[in-house]
Design a protein around this motif. Sequence first.
Motif, mmCIF file in Angstrom:
data_model
loop_
_atom_site.group_PDB
_atom_site.id
_atom_site.type_symbol
_atom_site.label_atom_id
_atom_site.label_comp_id
_atom_site.label_asym_id
_atom_site.label_seq_id
_atom_site.Cartn_x
_atom_site.Cartn_y
_atom_site.Cartn_z
ATOM 1 N N PRO A 282 -20.831 -1.937 5.259
ATOM 2 C CA PRO A 282 -20.619 -3.043 4.322
ATOM 3 C C PRO A 282 -20.384 -2.601 2.883
ATOM 4 C CG PRO A 282 -22.390 -3.570 5.839
ATOM 5 C CD PRO A 282 -22.054 -2.139 6.080
ATOM 6 N N ALA A 283 -21.152 -1.617 2.420
ATOM 7 C CA ALA A 283 -20.985 -1.176 1.036
ATOM 8 C C ALA A 283 -19.581 -0.605 0.818
ATOM 9 C CB ALA A 283 -22.045 -0.119 0.702
ATOM 10 N N ARG A 284 -19.078 0.099 1.816
ATOM 11 C CA ARG A 284 -17.726 0.674 1.725
ATOM 12 C C ARG A 284 -16.677 -0.429 1.699
ATOM 13 N NH1 ARG A 284 -15.249 5.708 3.621
ATOM 14 N NH2 ARG A 284 -13.183 5.329 4.524
ATOM 15 N N ILE A 285 -16.876 -1.476 2.526
ATOM 16 C CA ILE A 285 -15.926 -2.593 2.560
ATOM 17 C C ILE A 285 -15.917 -3.314 1.215
ATOM 18 C CG2 ILE A 285 -15.429 -4.828 3.630
ATOM 19 C CD1 ILE A 285 -16.627 -3.698 6.229
ATOM 20 N N ILE A 286 -17.116 -3.596 0.696
ATOM 21 C CA ILE A 286 -17.207 -4.327 -0.574
ATOM 22 C C ILE A 286 -16.591 -3.524 -1.709
ATOM 23 C CG2 ILE A 286 -18.858 -5.194 -2.286
ATOM 24 C CD1 ILE A 286 -20.701 -5.784 0.179
ATOM 25 N N ALA A 287 -16.864 -2.231 -1.712
ATOM 26 C CA ALA A 287 -16.296 -1.387 -2.775
ATOM 27 C C ALA A 287 -14.777 -1.395 -2.706
ATOM 28 C CB ALA A 287 -16.838 0.033 -2.636
ATOM 29 N N ALA A 288 -14.225 -1.357 -1.486
ATOM 30 C CA ALA A 288 -12.769 -1.363 -1.328
ATOM 31 C C ALA A 288 -12.173 -2.669 -1.832
ATOM 32 C CB ALA A 288 -12.399 -1.131 0.133
ATOM 33 N N LYS B 12 -13.488 -4.633 -4.115
ATOM 34 C CA LYS B 12 -13.652 -4.694 -5.576
ATOM 35 C C LYS B 12 -12.557 -3.937 -6.326
ATOM 36 C CE LYS B 12 -18.686 -5.169 -6.064
ATOM 37 N NZ LYS B 12 -19.894 -4.491 -6.577
ATOM 38 N N VAL B 13 -12.229 -2.734 -5.821
ATOM 39 C CA VAL B 13 -11.316 -1.880 -6.604
ATOM 40 C C VAL B 13 -9.850 -2.117 -6.269
ATOM 41 C CG1 VAL B 13 -13.104 -0.105 -6.757
ATOM 42 C CG2 VAL B 13 -11.381 0.045 -4.946
ATOM 43 N N MET B 14 -9.548 -2.904 -5.240
ATOM 44 C CA MET B 14 -8.145 -3.022 -4.808
ATOM 45 C C MET B 14 -7.267 -3.688 -5.860
ATOM 46 S SD MET B 14 -8.386 -6.058 -1.966
ATOM 47 C CE MET B 14 -8.755 -7.756 -2.438
ATOM 48 N N VAL B 15 -7.893 -4.423 -6.791
ATOM 49 C CA VAL B 15 -7.107 -5.115 -7.819
ATOM 50 C C VAL B 15 -6.849 -4.233 -9.032
ATOM 51 C CG1 VAL B 15 -7.959 -7.376 -7.105
ATOM 52 C CG2 VAL B 15 -9.213 -6.098 -8.848
ATOM 53 N N ASN B 16 -7.414 -3.030 -9.054
ATOM 54 C CA ASN B 16 -7.351 -2.210 -10.264
ATOM 55 C C ASN B 16 -5.974 -1.636 -10.532
ATOM 56 O OD1 ASN B 16 -10.029 -2.756 -10.562
ATOM 57 N ND2 ASN B 16 -10.772 -0.714 -9.981
ATOM 58 N N SER B 17 -5.281 -1.197 -9.470
ATOM 59 C CA SER B 17 -3.976 -0.551 -9.652
ATOM 60 C C SER B 17 -3.272 -0.484 -8.308
ATOM 61 C CB SER B 17 -4.164 0.869 -10.205
ATOM 62 O OG SER B 17 -4.792 1.689 -9.227
ATOM 63 N N PRO B 18 -1.961 -0.250 -8.313
ATOM 64 C CA PRO B 18 -1.251 -0.089 -7.036
ATOM 65 C C PRO B 18 -1.833 1.041 -6.183
ATOM 66 C CG PRO B 18 0.300 -0.434 -8.802
ATOM 67 C CD PRO B 18 -1.044 -0.267 -9.456
ATOM 68 N N SER C 174 -7.563 1.240 -0.828
ATOM 69 C CA SER C 174 -8.411 0.181 -0.271
ATOM 70 C C SER C 174 -7.835 -0.335 1.045
ATOM 71 C CB SER C 174 -8.534 -0.970 -1.271
ATOM 72 O OG SER C 174 -9.260 -0.572 -2.409
ATOM 73 N N ARG C 175 -6.521 -0.437 1.096
ATOM 74 C CA ARG C 175 -5.903 -0.942 2.319
ATOM 75 C C ARG C 175 -6.218 -0.026 3.507
ATOM 76 N NH1 ARG C 175 0.273 -1.759 1.738
ATOM 77 N NH2 ARG C 175 0.202 0.517 1.746
ATOM 78 N N GLN C 176 -6.192 1.280 3.301
ATOM 79 C CA GLN C 176 -6.530 2.201 4.382
ATOM 80 C C GLN C 176 -7.954 1.969 4.879
ATOM 81 O OE1 GLN C 176 -5.765 5.942 2.460
ATOM 82 N NE2 GLN C 176 -3.593 5.989 3.068
ATOM 83 N N ASP D 261 -1.463 -7.834 5.045
ATOM 84 C CA ASP D 261 -1.054 -6.456 5.337
ATOM 85 C C ASP D 261 -1.854 -5.881 6.506
ATOM 86 O OD1 ASP D 261 0.769 -6.554 3.312
ATOM 87 O OD2 ASP D 261 -0.370 -5.308 1.903
ATOM 88 N N ILE D 262 -3.137 -6.173 6.560
ATOM 89 C CA ILE D 262 -3.974 -5.636 7.641
ATOM 90 C C ILE D 262 -3.516 -6.216 8.973
ATOM 91 C CG2 ILE D 262 -6.311 -5.547 8.595
ATOM 92 C CD1 ILE D 262 -7.322 -5.586 5.678
ATOM 93 N N GLY D 263 -3.252 -7.523 9.003
ATOM 94 C CA GLY D 263 -2.567 -8.109 10.137
ATOM 95 C C GLY D 263 -3.400 -8.592 11.298
ATOM 96 N N LYS D 264 -2.917 -8.351 12.496
ATOM 97 C CA LYS D 264 -3.385 -8.992 13.723
ATOM 98 C C LYS D 264 -4.884 -8.895 13.957
ATOM 99 C CE LYS D 264 -2.887 -8.634 18.753
ATOM 100 N NZ LYS D 264 -4.255 -8.154 18.972
#
Length: 773
Positions: free
Chosen positions: A164-170, A172-178, A184-186, A221-224
């Motif tokens: 969970p901590a890894r998911i939440i961190a991803a 949180k930071v996904m909006v920071n930059s491309p 985060s998508r990975q 993007d993550i999809g199905k």
Amino acid sequence: MLKSLSTQRAQQMCHNLSGNSVPLPGIAGWQQEKRTRLFQRFLGSAALAGALLITAMPAHQAQAQQASPAMMAAKPSTKLINDADLFLHYSLLGKENLAQDCGKAFLKASPSPVVALRAFDAAANGRNVSEILIGNQQNKPLKKVSAAISALLQKGHLMVARNPARIIAAIKVMVNSPRAYVVSRQRLYAAGEFSVPFFIHFLNSPSHASYGPTIVQMMSDIGKSLLNPLVRQLATPSTPEKIQIVQVLGNIGYPQALPYLVQIANDKNTPPDLQKAARTAISKIDPTGRFNHLSAAELYLWLAESYYHNEPSVAANYPNEATNPVWYYDQGLNDVIGVPVPTPIWKDIQTMRACQAVLKLDPNNSAAISLWLAADLRREVDLPAGAKDPTIKPGMPNAHYYAVAAGPRYLNPVLNIALGADNSPLVLKTLMALQQTGGVDGLVGNGKAPSPLIQALAYPDPAVRFEAASALARANPAKAFTGSDEVIPTLAQAIAQSTKPVLLLVDPDIQVRNEMKARLRTTYHVIGAASVAQAVTESMGVPYIGLVIVPGGAAVEQYQQYAVTDYRLRSTPVLVMGSASDLPKLHAQFVNEPTIGEIPTGATAGSISQAYTDILTRLGSKPISGKESVRFAVTAAHELKLMAMNRSCLFDVSRAIPALKLALQSQNNKVIIAVAGTLGQIRNPEAQRILAHAALNSQSNPESVRYALYMSLAQSARNLGNHLSGSQIDSLIHEVSHETNAKVRSAAAETLGALNVASNQASKLILKQASMK
């Protein structure tokens, strides 16, 4: 406080099969509000982050699927990394013993899955760990240790990805930059559907409103893999949130979402903005309009059928894991929770839920009712031994309860489904319900086209045939129907199989026949012949044939021609012999024939037994046990006895006499007694003479068997009069005069009286008694 709250939530989580919102009676409103506020503070602590997913599963499973913060923080020792490094090194060099020692040392250290994963990551040094482990599993000395390491690392991958901590961190930071978005998508892709509850929480958080467009894009993007929890979140009362989810479903583009979207689009109470979004999503998923003519109920039924048949597009996301989550909407949390269920029953539960969605829209949809029953019955079949279904609340009725309540109208289609799938356990469960509920019309149908129950008489699994024949016998139809002439022969087979089964062995080479007969004679009564025609001719008086072995080529085709008209051969397992080089060709030839297997010419008894078991396994069945064999024989004898006692019975019970005669040689006393009772009720002179022969030669049998034989013979005499030969009468008189067992002697005397022999036997017995004083 946080730890105790998560534990309480795990223990008190509840839900229902209908997919409605789930009440949380065990958690007070202030506790839920406090939890929400804590989440809105960015879920800063790893303990609370873990609680979010832990509360979505039963407490006993939560620990196994979640890595604690301490576990996630742990690092591998130098020695552990060194063992991993040497294991990889020696594996690549082909030094199997050294690699095996290093692998065993690694496992003996008992590292956690996460630590094990980090140790191999540190030791890899550019080497492909997965490829090495896969290669090792083709190497016998390294297979076991490599499989254990591979399973440990896989578990570590899942724990890290779903932490969970890894998911939440991803998130949180996904909006920071491309670049942050890509990283985060990975991580979120690896988390799959387990990331959805966290996405939903961020969507519901006013302080994270700016995340909305990015979350929609990321989930798209993550999809199905996100579909199952997302369609459940459509139960949210928030229209803006529904619109966002609908947009994601449209972007993902899988038809699995269509029933939910069409239901929203066609509901007159749907707000215009949401209705528009649903129609846009539908057009993205179905741009050609292939599904336009289907209503929401029809689409839910299509989805249910797809789940039932485990179509790849809707199958569980993690088929190789022990459990997969079934998602429910939680009204108190305004979020989805995942309940881990054993993977083999996941498709059954999803089928039932889709059928329930049909019935909410169309309560009289018979196809949905039958499919729900089929999935419910199959769920009990598919549930692994020792496992539990957490979606079933204590006190809920079992599948048999609903099947019996539904009756033949809905059960006959279930039987059709089960027969078509070659699923013997499901067929047997359905037959059990039909036996309890079916009247003549429900079981036999209109008498023109064969009903599913009649079709079951030709099913390859003998247990299914026997149960189907028993059900039809109990129905006691008054007039002939399609397939009625097969009921008695099938019951006869059920009786005959309690003795040593007959095996037809065909081979033009007499030496091959003799060698195989010698190997098989302890298990089978072998009828050997040079040709199929000869084998069938020599077995004409045999009521039940358990197995057939023929050479490949023309003999197989000849056998199949005989099987069309000979009920004994129609469903019998067949083993086709061939040379070692021919076996692959034979396998390819009969790959779609579930009742045909292949064996090498002159196969051993063990190979034949395994090939026979493989055929039954393909049918979802197994060899009939000794206990089951007795039950089938006794039940069939009872059904035949009731038919014989019914003067207006449609069926000709005398056709079962050869099987009844054979069963008198059974090693089981229950079978002999049951068969004797049946013969005693059949009004046929041959049946009486068979009984007399058995009774007069029963000196080595127990008292109970001898008594039953004589009393059954007496009943035959009362029903039919005397049809014994003179020698049999003389033998009976001798028994009455000289038998030392009082109970047996009394039964023999009663038999003699019932036969009403035209000689002065009473006077002779009286005088003999007088001379004994």
